[in-house]
Design an enzyme around this catalytic site. Structure first.
Site, PDB file in Angstrom:
ATOM      1  N   GLY A 151       0.835  -1.208   0.000  1.00 36.17           N
ATOM      2  CA  GLY A 151       0.000   0.000   0.000  1.00 36.17           C
ATOM      3  C   GLY A 151       0.867   1.254   0.000  1.00 36.17           C
ATOM      4  O   GLY A 151       1.868   1.302   0.708  1.00 36.17           O
ATOM      5  N   ARG A 177       0.800  -4.871  -4.920  1.00 34.41           N
ATOM      6  CA  ARG A 177       0.986  -6.037  -4.059  1.00 34.41           C
ATOM      7  C   ARG A 177       1.250  -7.199  -5.018  1.00 34.41           C
ATOM      8  O   ARG A 177       0.509  -7.409  -5.972  1.00 34.41           O
ATOM      9  CB  ARG A 177      -0.259  -6.289  -3.220  1.00 34.41           C
ATOM     10  CG  ARG A 177      -0.640  -5.106  -2.323  1.00 34.41           C
ATOM     11  CD  ARG A 177      -1.664  -5.527  -1.280  1.00 34.41           C
ATOM     12  NE  ARG A 177      -2.339  -4.368  -0.694  1.00 34.41           N
ATOM     13  CZ  ARG A 177      -1.856  -3.621   0.301  1.00 34.41           C
ATOM     14  NH1 ARG A 177      -0.682  -3.894   0.807  1.00 34.41           N
ATOM     15  NH2 ARG A 177      -2.553  -2.613   0.788  1.00 34.41           N
ATOM     16  N   ASP A 202       5.469  -4.861   5.681  1.00 38.17           N
ATOM     17  CA  ASP A 202       6.206  -6.085   6.028  1.00 38.17           C
ATOM     18  C   ASP A 202       6.261  -7.098   4.876  1.00 38.17           C
ATOM     19  O   ASP A 202       7.234  -7.834   4.758  1.00 38.17           O
ATOM     20  CB  ASP A 202       5.686  -6.712   7.327  1.00 38.17           C
ATOM     21  CG  ASP A 202       4.206  -7.031   7.266  1.00 38.17           C
ATOM     22  OD1 ASP A 202       3.563  -6.619   6.270  1.00 38.17           O
ATOM     23  OD2 ASP A 202       3.701  -7.687   8.191  1.00 38.17           O
ATOM     24  N   THR A 249       4.553   2.614   5.321  1.00 36.73           N
ATOM     25  CA  THR A 249       3.153   2.183   5.491  1.00 36.73           C
ATOM     26  C   THR A 249       2.472   3.118   6.480  1.00 36.73           C
ATOM     27  O   THR A 249       3.105   3.556   7.445  1.00 36.73           O
ATOM     28  CB  THR A 249       3.053   0.731   6.012  1.00 36.73           C
ATOM     29  OG1 THR A 249       1.704   0.494   6.449  1.00 36.73           O
ATOM     30  CG2 THR A 249       3.966   0.450   7.184  1.00 36.73           C
ATOM     31  N   ASP A 267       0.305   2.176   8.494  1.00 33.88           N
ATOM     32  CA  ASP A 267      -0.178   1.381   9.629  1.00 33.88           C
ATOM     33  C   ASP A 267       0.718   1.448  10.871  1.00 33.88           C
ATOM     34  O   ASP A 267       0.272   1.121  11.968  1.00 33.88           O
ATOM     35  CB  ASP A 267      -0.331  -0.093   9.215  1.00 33.88           C
ATOM     36  CG  ASP A 267      -1.318  -0.271   8.074  1.00 33.88           C
ATOM     37  OD1 ASP A 267      -2.217   0.577   7.940  1.00 33.88           O
ATOM     38  OD2 ASP A 267      -1.174  -1.239   7.317  1.00 33.88           O
ATOM     39  N   ASP A 276       2.946  -0.579  11.676  1.00 31.20           N
ATOM     40  CA  ASP A 276       2.895  -1.915  12.274  1.00 31.20           C
ATOM     41  C   ASP A 276       4.177  -2.716  12.071  1.00 31.20           C
ATOM     42  O   ASP A 276       4.152  -3.943  12.005  1.00 31.20           O
ATOM     43  CB  ASP A 276       1.685  -2.682  11.708  1.00 31.20           C
ATOM     44  CG  ASP A 276       1.758  -2.835  10.195  1.00 31.20           C
ATOM     45  OD1 ASP A 276       2.631  -2.208   9.561  1.00 31.20           O
ATOM     46  OD2 ASP A 276       0.946  -3.595   9.639  1.00 31.20           O
ATOM     47  N   ARG A 300     -25.067  13.758  18.448  1.00 24.16           N
ATOM     48  CA  ARG A 300     -24.976  12.400  17.923  1.00 24.16           C
ATOM     49  C   ARG A 300     -23.709  11.703  18.422  1.00 24.16           C
ATOM     50  O   ARG A 300     -22.766  12.349  18.863  1.00 24.16           O
ATOM     51  CB  ARG A 300     -24.928  12.435  16.393  1.00 24.16           C
ATOM     52  CG  ARG A 300     -26.293  12.575  15.789  1.00 24.16           C
ATOM     53  CD  ARG A 300     -26.229  12.689  14.294  1.00 24.16           C
ATOM     54  NE  ARG A 300     -27.562  12.638  13.737  1.00 24.16           N
ATOM     55  CZ  ARG A 300     -27.905  13.135  12.557  1.00 24.16           C
ATOM     56  NH1 ARG A 300     -27.001  13.730  11.807  1.00 24.16           N
ATOM     57  NH2 ARG A 300     -29.132  13.034  12.130  1.00 24.16           N
ATOM     58  N   ARG A 352      -4.821  -1.837   9.406  1.00 26.15           N
ATOM     59  CA  ARG A 352      -4.778  -3.305   9.244  1.00 26.15           C
ATOM     60  C   ARG A 352      -4.987  -3.965  10.614  1.00 26.15           C
ATOM     61  O   ARG A 352      -5.956  -3.629  11.293  1.00 26.15           O
ATOM     62  CB  ARG A 352      -3.443  -3.721   8.621  1.00 26.15           C
ATOM     63  CG  ARG A 352      -3.545  -5.008   7.809  1.00 26.15           C
ATOM     64  CD  ARG A 352      -2.232  -5.333   7.175  1.00 26.15           C
ATOM     65  NE  ARG A 352      -1.994  -4.574   5.981  1.00 26.15           N
ATOM     66  CZ  ARG A 352      -2.432  -4.943   4.767  1.00 26.15           C
ATOM     67  NH1 ARG A 352      -3.109  -6.048   4.619  1.00 26.15           N
ATOM     68  NH2 ARG A 352      -2.171  -4.217   3.712  1.00 26.15           N
ATOM     69  N   ALA A 381     -11.186  11.795  21.358  1.00 31.35           N
ATOM     70  CA  ALA A 381     -12.227  10.761  21.293  1.00 31.35           C
ATOM     71  C   ALA A 381     -12.735  10.403  22.684  1.00 31.35           C
ATOM     72  O   ALA A 381     -11.984  10.430  23.662  1.00 31.35           O
ATOM     73  CB  ALA A 381     -11.668   9.512  20.621  1.00 31.35           C
ATOM     74  N   HIS A 433      -9.575   5.098   2.332  1.00 40.53           N
ATOM     75  CA  HIS A 433      -8.316   5.390   1.632  1.00 40.53           C
ATOM     76  C   HIS A 433      -7.926   6.862   1.629  1.00 40.53           C
ATOM     77  O   HIS A 433      -6.810   7.197   1.212  1.00 40.53           O
ATOM     78  CB  HIS A 433      -8.365   4.846   0.201  1.00 40.53           C
ATOM     79  CG  HIS A 433      -8.223   3.357   0.159  1.00 40.53           C
ATOM     80  ND1 HIS A 433      -9.269   2.516   0.448  1.00 40.53           N
ATOM     81  CD2 HIS A 433      -7.147   2.576  -0.094  1.00 40.53           C
ATOM     82  CE1 HIS A 433      -8.856   1.261   0.356  1.00 40.53           C
ATOM     83  NE2 HIS A 433      -7.575   1.264   0.031  1.00 40.53           N
ATOM     84  N   GLN A 450      -7.107   8.341   4.028  1.00 38.48           N
ATOM     85  CA  GLN A 450      -5.964   8.366   4.970  1.00 38.48           C
ATOM     86  C   GLN A 450      -4.639   8.039   4.285  1.00 38.48           C
ATOM     87  O   GLN A 450      -3.566   8.239   4.846  1.00 38.48           O
ATOM     88  CB  GLN A 450      -6.191   7.347   6.093  1.00 38.48           C
ATOM     89  CG  GLN A 450      -7.339   7.675   6.994  1.00 38.48           C
ATOM     90  CD  GLN A 450      -7.849   6.447   7.753  1.00 38.48           C
ATOM     91  OE1 GLN A 450      -7.537   6.256   8.911  1.00 38.48           O
ATOM     92  NE2 GLN A 450      -8.614   5.615   7.083  1.00 38.48           N
TER      93      GLN A 450
HETATM   94  O1  F6P Z   1      -1.440  -1.249   4.723  1.00 42.42           O
HETATM   95  C1  F6P Z   1      -2.036  -0.047   4.391  1.00 42.42           C
HETATM   96  C2  F6P Z   1      -3.536  -0.213   4.276  1.00 42.42           C
HETATM   97  O2  F6P Z   1      -4.080   1.045   3.916  1.00 42.42           O
HETATM   98  C3  F6P Z   1      -4.241  -0.758   5.513  1.00 42.42           C
HETATM   99  O3  F6P Z   1      -4.427   0.212   6.502  1.00 42.42           O
HETATM  100  C4  F6P Z   1      -5.516  -1.284   4.907  1.00 42.42           C
HETATM  101  O4  F6P Z   1      -6.036  -2.322   5.693  1.00 42.42           O
HETATM  102  C5  F6P Z   1      -5.071  -1.790   3.562  1.00 42.42           C
HETATM  103  O5  F6P Z   1      -3.841  -1.146   3.267  1.00 42.42           O
HETATM  104  C6  F6P Z   1      -6.028  -1.531   2.428  1.00 42.42           C
HETATM  105  O6  F6P Z   1      -5.538  -2.186   1.321  1.00 42.42           O
HETATM  106  P1  F6P Z   1      -5.984  -1.894  -0.163  1.00 42.42           P
HETATM  107  O7  F6P Z   1      -5.445  -0.540  -0.552  1.00 42.42           O
HETATM  108  O8  F6P Z   1      -5.387  -2.989  -0.946  1.00 42.42           O
HETATM  109  O9  F6P Z   1      -7.478  -1.867  -0.151  1.00 42.42           O
END
Ligand code: F6P
Length: 319
Positions: free
Chosen positions: A11, A72, A103, A125, A127, A129, A162, A171, A186, A249, A251
């Site tokens: 991604g 990917r 990763d 990434t 994430d 992660d 609300r 992820r 939040a 997306h 983000q």
């Molecule tokens: O790893 C980045 C990410 O945006 C994750 O946060 C999300 O789960 C995934 O990729 C979405 O993947 P795709 O762009 O293939 O829908």
């Protein structure tokens, strides 16, 4: 070593362009030639490879996405795919590589190193992660984008009293939710790393309302469940006039923050220095504000740990 290649994989993440620029400029500064590889490992196998000049990376640092495109490509896990990639490296005279991605991309980087092509991985990434790095390239921008959206949701949430369930990416990791939740004020943060009880959350929302809290935001990590499902569960315990918002997306896009640009620049330059030292099979990180590197193999044996003190902090600050 005369010629290095660079690719982005998995991604996309804001700051990847800044990292490509840093690798290219550092390499040229050290007398190396640089080749860009389009579409990650898929482009490597297909030979979608071209020379990169200093000019090619001009006017890129501020742009989101990756101008080398990304893909990917699980096929690169097979030796067949790897050997095809190596054929291309030979054809273009590329001696070593820098790979920017998540990763999944690190497995390919390790395999290339094992085949004799030193490869360095940069954590790209949103994430956050990846083990052995406090931050990944793109995370800061993604969190800023999420917080910008949450700020806006606060406005409409309070106008209508609300409750909003805001699903953020990440992820399997809760980092985006933790940082966006604290920064976005939040009421509740829900992450895969912590258990939750929806009945208790409903009770807290009720109590918050009784205390005059007009804008309830629940930040939910996508790794837990979908926002719409969470909302349905919540609605079983009261009428919260709730809404589910999936940031999705959005983000992943946008101009990288200063933090991501600087991180990408430092990591990109460091990756070239490691290659010049004859090193490969390493993943670059930032730990306690220092640029570091670890064996990619060690990353596979470790698990990323989000900063869960943010969860506890939010519990205390949202009462
Ligand atoms: O790893 C980045 C990410 O945006 C994750 O946060 C999300 O789960 C995934 O990729 C979405 O993947 P795709 O762009 O293939 O829908």
């Amino acid at each position: 070593m005369k010629r290095i290649g660079i690719l982005t994989s998995g991604g996309d993440a804001p700051g990847m362009n800044a990292a490509i620029r840093a690798v290219t400029r550092r390499a040229i500064d050290k007398g190396l030639e640089v080749f860009g590889i389009n579409y990650g490992y898929a482009g490597l196998v297909a030979g979608d490879i071209f020379p990169l000049t200093s000019d090619d990376v001009s006017d890129r640092i501020q742009r989101g996405g990756t101008f080398l495109y990304s893909a990917r490509y699980p096929e690169f896990a097979n030796v067949e795919g790897q050997l095809k990639g190596i054929e291309q490296l030979k054809k273009f005279g590329i001696d070593a590589l820098v790979v920017i991605g998540g990763d999944g991309s690190y497995h390919g980087a390790l395999r290339l190193t094992e085949h004799g092509y030193n490869t360095i991985g940069l954590p790209g990434t949103i994430d956050n992660d990846i083990p052995f790095t406090d931050f990944t390239i793109g995370f800061d921008t993604a969190v800023s984008t999420a917080v910008d959206a949450i700020d806006k949701l606060h406005d409409t949430a309070s106008s209508h009293e609300r409750t909003f369930v805001v699903e953020v990416m990440g992820r399997g990791a809760g980092d985006v939710a933790l940082w966006a939740g604290v920064a976005g004020g939040a009421q509740k943060i829900i992450v895969p790393e912590r258990d939750f009880d929806i009945k208790e959350i409903a009770q807290e929302v009720k109590e918050g309302r009784e205390q005059g809290n007009k804008n309830m935001i629940i930040v939910l990590a996508e790794g837990v469940m979908h926002a719409e499902d969470f909302k349905k569960e919540l609605d079983k315990y009261g009428d919260f006039d709730s809404r589910a918002t999936v940031l999705g997306h959005v983000q992943r896009g946008g101009s990288p923050t200063v933090k991501d640009r600087v991180l990408a620049s430092k990591m990109g330059a460091y990756a070239v220095d490691l290659l010049l030292d004859g090193k490969g099979g390493l993943a670059v990180g930032i730990e306690n504000n220092k640029i570091t590197s670890h064996d990619i193999l060690d990353l596979f044996d470790s698990k990323h740990k989000p900063d869960l003190s943010l969860y506890d902090l939010n519990e205390s600050l949202s009462r």
